[in-house]
Design a protein around this motif. Sequence first.
Motif, PDB file in Angstrom:
ATOM      1  N   UNK A   1       0.737  -1.230  -0.078  1.00  0.00           N
ATOM      2  CA  UNK A   1      -0.109  -0.093  -0.237  1.00  0.00           C
ATOM      3  C   UNK A   1       0.953   1.257   0.011  1.00  0.00           C
ATOM      4  N   UNK A   2       2.219   0.772   0.179  1.00  0.00           N
ATOM      5  CA  UNK A   2       3.078   2.244   0.179  1.00  0.00           C
ATOM      6  C   UNK A   2       3.849   2.340  -1.072  1.00  0.00           C
ATOM      7  N   UNK A   3       3.385   1.751  -2.245  1.00  0.00           N
ATOM      8  CA  UNK A   3       3.958   1.776  -3.362  1.00  0.00           C
ATOM      9  C   UNK A   3       3.728   3.108  -4.131  1.00  0.00           C
ATOM     10  N   UNK A   4       4.516   3.540  -4.956  1.00  0.00           N
ATOM     11  CA  UNK A   4       4.548   4.833  -5.703  1.00  0.00           C
ATOM     12  C   UNK A   4       2.986   4.860  -6.463  1.00  0.00           C
ATOM     13  N   UNK A   5       2.352   3.809  -6.671  1.00  0.00           N
ATOM     14  CA  UNK A   5       1.208   3.960  -7.432  1.00  0.00           C
ATOM     15  C   UNK A   5       0.280   4.366  -6.278  1.00  0.00           C
ATOM     16  N   UNK A   6       0.321   4.367  -4.982  1.00  0.00           N
ATOM     17  CA  UNK A   6      -0.453   4.707  -4.079  1.00  0.00           C
ATOM     18  C   UNK A   6      -0.380   6.339  -3.619  1.00  0.00           C
ATOM     19  N   UNK A   7       0.533   6.903  -4.342  1.00  0.00           N
ATOM     20  CA  UNK A   7       1.017   8.305  -4.186  1.00  0.00           C
ATOM     21  C   UNK A   7       0.590   8.944  -5.381  1.00  0.00           C
ATOM     22  N   UNK A  11      -7.248  10.507  -5.049  1.00  0.00           N
ATOM     23  CA  UNK A  11      -8.235  10.334  -4.237  1.00  0.00           C
ATOM     24  C   UNK A  11      -7.564   9.874  -2.926  1.00  0.00           C
ATOM     25  N   UNK A  12      -7.221  11.041  -2.157  1.00  0.00           N
ATOM     26  CA  UNK A  12      -6.390  10.690  -0.946  1.00  0.00           C
ATOM     27  C   UNK A  12      -7.430  10.601   0.095  1.00  0.00           C
ATOM     28  N   UNK A  13      -7.092   9.650   0.923  1.00  0.00           N
ATOM     29  CA  UNK A  13      -7.880   9.058   2.339  1.00  0.00           C
ATOM     30  C   UNK A  13      -7.271   8.759   3.457  1.00  0.00           C
ATOM     31  N   UNK A  14      -7.737   9.043   4.386  1.00  0.00           N
ATOM     32  CA  UNK A  14      -6.973   8.645   5.701  1.00  0.00           C
ATOM     33  C   UNK A  14      -6.966   7.198   5.888  1.00  0.00           C
ATOM     34  N   UNK A  15      -6.154   6.780   6.342  1.00  0.00           N
ATOM     35  CA  UNK A  15      -5.970   5.201   6.659  1.00  0.00           C
ATOM     36  C   UNK A  15      -5.292   4.855   7.881  1.00  0.00           C
ATOM     37  N   UNK A  16      -5.622   3.845   8.584  1.00  0.00           N
ATOM     38  CA  UNK A  16      -4.909   3.337   9.782  1.00  0.00           C
ATOM     39  C   UNK A  16      -3.763   2.342   9.381  1.00  0.00           C
ATOM     40  N   UNK A  17      -2.689   2.633  10.198  1.00  0.00           N
ATOM     41  CA  UNK A  17      -1.492   1.848  10.147  1.00  0.00           C
ATOM     42  C   UNK A  17      -1.341   1.027  11.414  1.00  0.00           C
ATOM     43  N   UNK A  18      -0.376   0.324  11.580  1.00  0.00           N
ATOM     44  CA  UNK A  18      -0.029  -0.440  12.744  1.00  0.00           C
ATOM     45  C   UNK A  18       0.178   0.205  13.851  1.00  0.00           C
ATOM     46  N   UNK A  33      -2.208   9.422   4.841  1.00  0.00           N
ATOM     47  CA  UNK A  33      -3.051   9.408   3.823  1.00  0.00           C
ATOM     48  C   UNK A  33      -2.515   8.838   2.362  1.00  0.00           C
ATOM     49  N   UNK A  34      -3.323   8.185   1.650  1.00  0.00           N
ATOM     50  CA  UNK A  34      -2.727   7.880   0.246  1.00  0.00           C
ATOM     51  C   UNK A  34      -4.204   7.723  -0.546  1.00  0.00           C
TER      52      UNK A  34
END
Length: 180
Positions: A1-7, A11-18, A33-34
């Motif tokens: 989910x942290x790939x360049x495609x994700x940036x 359509x940026x949205x907040x998300x929860x990480x570990x 956000x990503x």
Amino acid sequence: MLSPKAKTGRSYYRYLRNTNVQWNRFELTDLAQMDFSPAERAKFALRSGDLLVCEGGEPGRCAVWRGEIDDCYFQKALHRVRPFEGKADSDFLCAWIRHQAFSGAFVDQNAKTTIAHLPQVRLEKLGVPDVGIDEQRRIALRLRKQLAEADAIAKAAAEQLAEIERLPQRLFARAFGEAS
């Protein structure tokens, strides 16, 4: 989910990480956000009652999402458990997973890696007590109350310790301030 495609920034949205998932709560002051495609938003969307479980870091650390933020999603490094309505209670499962984590059930003595993790296949094999939904809810409610009481006691103890740590400075100031 942290790939360049994700940036891509479409359509940026907040998300929860570990790091956002703590025991029985979420740390929401630092959300990343990503970009999420519509298909990804459908797959990673959070609903009230979802149980989020950490795969890595502190395996099994979990909390129940209660819709704290609209349009919030989760990272692949988290497991989302969405119990069937009337079959399992998220809070009961959260307490059970916490018990398993603290009792060492997720420690793999034969692991080839030093990074602690809880893969999905292992989480799926976790045995859960065969307890009816009403009893699950009763147990979960009682545990929530007891944990809230324990948190209040811990907070009060921390405040008292902080006061004790300030005491020598106050005594010193009083002893020498009055002598001047």
